[in-house]
Design a protein around this motif. Structure first.
Motif, mmCIF file in Angstrom:
data_model
loop_
_atom_site.group_PDB
_atom_site.id
_atom_site.type_symbol
_atom_site.label_atom_id
_atom_site.label_comp_id
_atom_site.label_asym_id
_atom_site.label_seq_id
_atom_site.Cartn_x
_atom_site.Cartn_y
_atom_site.Cartn_z
ATOM 1 N N SER A 110 1.020 -1.318 0.165
ATOM 2 C CA SER A 110 -0.066 0.331 -0.239
ATOM 3 C C SER A 110 0.760 0.997 0.317
ATOM 4 O O SER A 110 0.302 2.473 -1.071
ATOM 5 N N THR A 111 2.055 1.392 0.983
ATOM 6 C CA THR A 111 2.863 2.181 0.688
ATOM 7 C C THR A 111 3.342 2.956 -0.563
ATOM 8 O O THR A 111 3.566 3.894 -0.967
ATOM 9 N N ALA A 112 3.708 1.467 -1.116
ATOM 10 C CA ALA A 112 4.713 1.314 -2.616
ATOM 11 C C ALA A 112 3.481 2.366 -3.310
ATOM 12 O O ALA A 112 3.926 2.530 -4.486
ATOM 13 N N ARG A 113 2.317 1.681 -4.243
ATOM 14 C CA ARG A 113 1.081 2.326 -3.995
ATOM 15 C C ARG A 113 1.439 4.116 -4.050
ATOM 16 O O ARG A 113 1.316 4.288 -5.506
ATOM 17 N N ASP A 114 0.621 4.024 -2.983
ATOM 18 C CA ASP A 114 0.861 5.797 -2.338
ATOM 19 C C ASP A 114 1.942 6.326 -3.495
ATOM 20 O O ASP A 114 1.946 8.037 -3.668
ATOM 21 N N ALA A 115 3.159 5.635 -3.151
ATOM 22 C CA ALA A 115 3.828 6.438 -3.744
ATOM 23 C C ALA A 115 4.630 6.443 -5.305
ATOM 24 O O ALA A 115 6.213 6.843 -5.669
ATOM 25 N N GLY A 116 3.849 5.705 -5.673
ATOM 26 C CA GLY A 116 3.819 5.578 -7.427
ATOM 27 C C GLY A 116 5.312 4.375 -7.872
ATOM 28 O O GLY A 116 5.523 4.274 -8.519
ATOM 29 N N ALA A 133 -2.920 4.171 -9.816
ATOM 30 C CA ALA A 133 -4.255 3.293 -10.347
ATOM 31 C C ALA A 133 -4.067 2.130 -10.233
ATOM 32 O O ALA A 133 -4.890 1.246 -10.632
ATOM 33 N N VAL A 134 -3.145 2.320 -11.398
ATOM 34 C CA VAL A 134 -2.569 0.749 -12.345
ATOM 35 C C VAL A 134 -2.630 -0.478 -11.283
ATOM 36 O O VAL A 134 -2.398 -1.175 -10.994
ATOM 37 N N ILE A 135 -1.481 0.888 -10.008
ATOM 38 C CA ILE A 135 -0.573 -0.199 -8.542
ATOM 39 C C ILE A 135 -2.033 -1.207 -8.435
ATOM 40 O O ILE A 135 -1.734 -2.185 -8.039
ATOM 41 N N GLN A 136 -2.764 -0.095 -8.356
ATOM 42 C CA GLN A 136 -4.051 -0.724 -6.801
ATOM 43 C C GLN A 136 -4.847 -1.815 -8.032
ATOM 44 O O GLN A 136 -5.733 -2.400 -7.404
ATOM 45 N N ALA A 137 -5.038 -1.285 -9.077
ATOM 46 C CA ALA A 137 -5.960 -2.441 -10.237
ATOM 47 C C ALA A 137 -5.104 -4.100 -9.656
ATOM 48 O O ALA A 137 -5.931 -4.893 -9.767
ATOM 49 N N GLU A 138 -3.713 -3.278 -9.563
ATOM 50 C CA GLU A 138 -2.811 -5.081 -10.082
ATOM 51 C C GLU A 138 -3.226 -5.897 -8.240
ATOM 52 O O GLU A 138 -3.751 -6.946 -8.094
ATOM 53 N N MET A 139 -3.360 -4.645 -6.820
ATOM 54 C CA MET A 139 -3.625 -5.430 -6.052
ATOM 55 C C MET A 139 -4.868 -5.691 -5.766
ATOM 56 O O MET A 139 -5.289 -7.174 -5.617
ATOM 57 N N ASP A 140 -5.901 -5.409 -6.545
ATOM 58 C CA ASP A 140 -7.160 -5.761 -6.631
ATOM 59 C C ASP A 140 -7.048 -7.077 -7.339
ATOM 60 O O ASP A 140 -7.509 -7.788 -6.946
ATOM 61 N N ARG A 141 -6.412 -7.375 -8.365
ATOM 62 C CA ARG A 141 -6.958 -8.981 -8.885
ATOM 63 C C ARG A 141 -6.308 -9.334 -8.649
ATOM 64 O O ARG A 141 -6.821 -11.049 -7.953
ATOM 65 N N ILE A 142 -4.954 -9.445 -7.188
ATOM 66 C CA ILE A 142 -4.231 -10.275 -6.883
ATOM 67 C C ILE A 142 -5.006 -10.531 -5.557
ATOM 68 O O ILE A 142 -5.251 -11.784 -5.284
ATOM 69 N N ALA A 143 -6.100 -9.581 -4.942
ATOM 70 C CA ALA A 143 -6.815 -9.803 -3.518
ATOM 71 C C ALA A 143 -8.325 -11.119 -3.887
ATOM 72 O O ALA A 143 -8.576 -11.951 -3.525
ATOM 73 N N ALA A 144 -8.121 -10.507 -5.243
ATOM 74 C CA ALA A 144 -9.564 -11.203 -5.936
ATOM 75 C C ALA A 144 -9.142 -12.351 -6.214
ATOM 76 O O ALA A 144 -9.728 -13.738 -5.864
ATOM 77 N N ALA A 145 -8.209 -13.579 -6.604
ATOM 78 C CA ALA A 145 -7.802 -14.214 -6.446
ATOM 79 C C ALA A 145 -7.253 -14.969 -5.690
ATOM 80 O O ALA A 145 -7.361 -15.991 -5.445
ATOM 81 N N ARG A 146 -6.915 -14.168 -4.075
ATOM 82 C CA ARG A 146 -6.899 -15.118 -3.809
ATOM 83 C C ARG A 146 -7.772 -14.904 -3.119
ATOM 84 O O ARG A 146 -8.394 -16.665 -2.461
ATOM 85 N N GLU A 147 -8.938 -14.281 -2.666
ATOM 86 C CA GLU A 147 -10.248 -14.337 -2.168
ATOM 87 C C GLU A 147 -10.848 -16.278 -2.595
ATOM 88 O O GLU A 147 -11.746 -16.848 -2.526
ATOM 89 N N GLU A 148 -10.790 -16.552 -3.785
ATOM 90 C CA GLU A 148 -11.786 -17.217 -4.805
ATOM 91 C C GLU A 148 -10.812 -18.507 -5.039
ATOM 92 O O GLU A 148 -12.076 -19.725 -4.584
ATOM 93 N N SER A 149 -10.030 -18.533 -4.704
ATOM 94 C CA SER A 149 -9.150 -19.755 -4.795
ATOM 95 C C SER A 149 -8.441 -20.746 -3.880
ATOM 96 O O SER A 149 -8.352 -21.718 -2.697
ATOM 97 N N GLN A 150 -8.597 -19.353 -1.858
ATOM 98 C CA GLN A 150 -7.487 -19.695 -0.681
ATOM 99 C C GLN A 150 -8.894 -19.639 0.264
ATOM 100 O O GLN A 150 -9.595 -18.980 0.167
ATOM 101 N N PRO A 151 -8.318 -20.437 1.444
ATOM 102 C CA PRO A 151 -9.613 -20.516 2.391
ATOM 103 C C PRO A 151 -8.925 -19.571 3.396
ATOM 104 O O PRO A 151 -8.220 -19.488 4.818
ATOM 105 N N LEU A 152 -9.210 -18.101 3.319
ATOM 106 C CA LEU A 152 -8.690 -17.331 3.729
ATOM 107 C C LEU A 152 -9.461 -16.758 5.175
ATOM 108 O O LEU A 152 -8.919 -16.179 6.423
#
Length: 325
Positions: free
Chosen positions: A125-131, A212-231
């Motif tokens: 998240s800090t990396a995203r905010d810093a670009g 915004a692009v970094i956040q989109a990739e983080m969202d993609r990763i979070a969604a993939a984890r949610e779908e496949s793992q017993p979080l």
């Protein structure tokens, strides 16, 4: 806890009138005897730390390790995700890095300095905010910077060795050293970081990116984890390393282990490379289930799975002196 001469404390009584004979240096942070570790690990199972030390800062940790009897084992604990703490507990000192080690700051347009206790979510998240792009994968790893560095943590095609510039480490001797990625001898989920060493900070480097692009990739990763793992379960993350040319989950599934249970432990039906504590599992249940999975996979495919989850401590039949109860 009473302090002896020079602020030293005797080791704790093991319950049978036997005291483990080592002294502990005075500290500025917190030092607790017989500290339960189950609340601090994702499986919510296991025994206590003989001593749990939360240093106030790096100097506190360095002085403590310098003055601690060299024969006393030391183990660093992060978020407790990829970890089985056995039911007899962990002898020696468990070091847990708290808020003083959980800061993340941007150094320049591509580089972050991260405390050893900072989570992957905070770093990304800090990396995203810093670009700063290229660190998005850390969003998916349930651990801290210290664990990433030690285990070459990775996911979604990226590993810590791809982003690490250097890390500050306090060795078991108390000496503070700076190590480069090359110094750590990285291989898949492994480094040559010495036993008892504690990573107090790391410098990560990515590349310039749009938040915004970094956040989109983080969202993609979070969604993939949610779908496949017993979080939302009591689990330890990925249990076994992926063998060359194979996916661990597929080998486990092919061996008929999906949903396999032992005591209060179960192989996840959602993702077969995850073990679950379904409610009242002991660490012995969880570890024994993992070994049964390994046995069945070897019998079915001939492939010998290696544990990715770290297993530490003593069995319930042992005490901190190493003697049988």
């Amino acid at each position: 806890m009473g302090g002896g001469p020079c602020g030293c404390r005797d080791g704790p009584d093991d319950g049978d009138g036997v005291t483990t004979a080592f002294a502990l240096p005075a500290v500025r942070g917190t030092l607790k005897a017989q500290a339960p570790l189950a609340p601090l690990v994702w499986f919510k199972a296991g025994g206590a730390a003989q001593w749990l030390f939360e240093p106030r800062d790096a100097d506190d940790l360095s002085a403590f390790l310098r003055d601690l009897d060299p024969s006393v084992p030391v183990m660093a604990l992060g978020l407790g995700s990829n970890l089985i703490v056995r039911d007899g507990g962990v002898p020696g000192v468990v070091v847990r890095l708290g808020k003083p080690f959980a800061k993340v700051e941007a150094l320049d347009a591509t580089t972050l300095i991260c405390g050893g206790g900072a989570s992957g979510i905070l770093v990304s998240s800090t990396a995203r905010d810093a670009g700063v792009a290229g660190l998005e994968f850390l969003r998916s790893i349930p651990g801290t910077v210290g664990g990433f560095v030690r285990m070459n943590g990775g996911a979604y095609g990226r590993e810590t060795c791809d982003i690490l510039v250097e890390c500050d480490v306090i060795l078991r001797s108390g000496e503070r050293v700076t190590l480069s990625a090359a110094d750590l001898g990285y291989t898949y989920r492994h480094s040559t970081l010495p036993a008892g060493a504690v990573v107090v900070s790391a410098t990560f480097r990515g590349h310039p990116g749009e938040p915004a692009v970094i956040q989109a990739e983080m969202d993609r990763i979070a969604a993939a984890r949610e779908e496949s793992q017993p979080l939302r379960s009591k689990t330890g993350g990925s249990t076994f390393k992926n063998p060359d040319g194979h996916k661990a989950w597929a080998l486990v599934d092919d061996a008929g282990c999906r949903g396999l249970a032992l005591g209060g432990a179960q192989v996840s039906e959602k993702h077969t490379n995850f073990l679950l504590n379904t409610g009242d599992a002991t660490s012995a249940d969880i570890e024994a289930l993992g070994e049964e999975v390994r046995r069945r996979v070897k019998a079915k495919s001939g492939v010998e799975l290696e544990w990715e989850i770290q297993r530490v401590g003593l069995s319930a039949d042992d005490d901190f002196t190493g003697a049988k109860k």
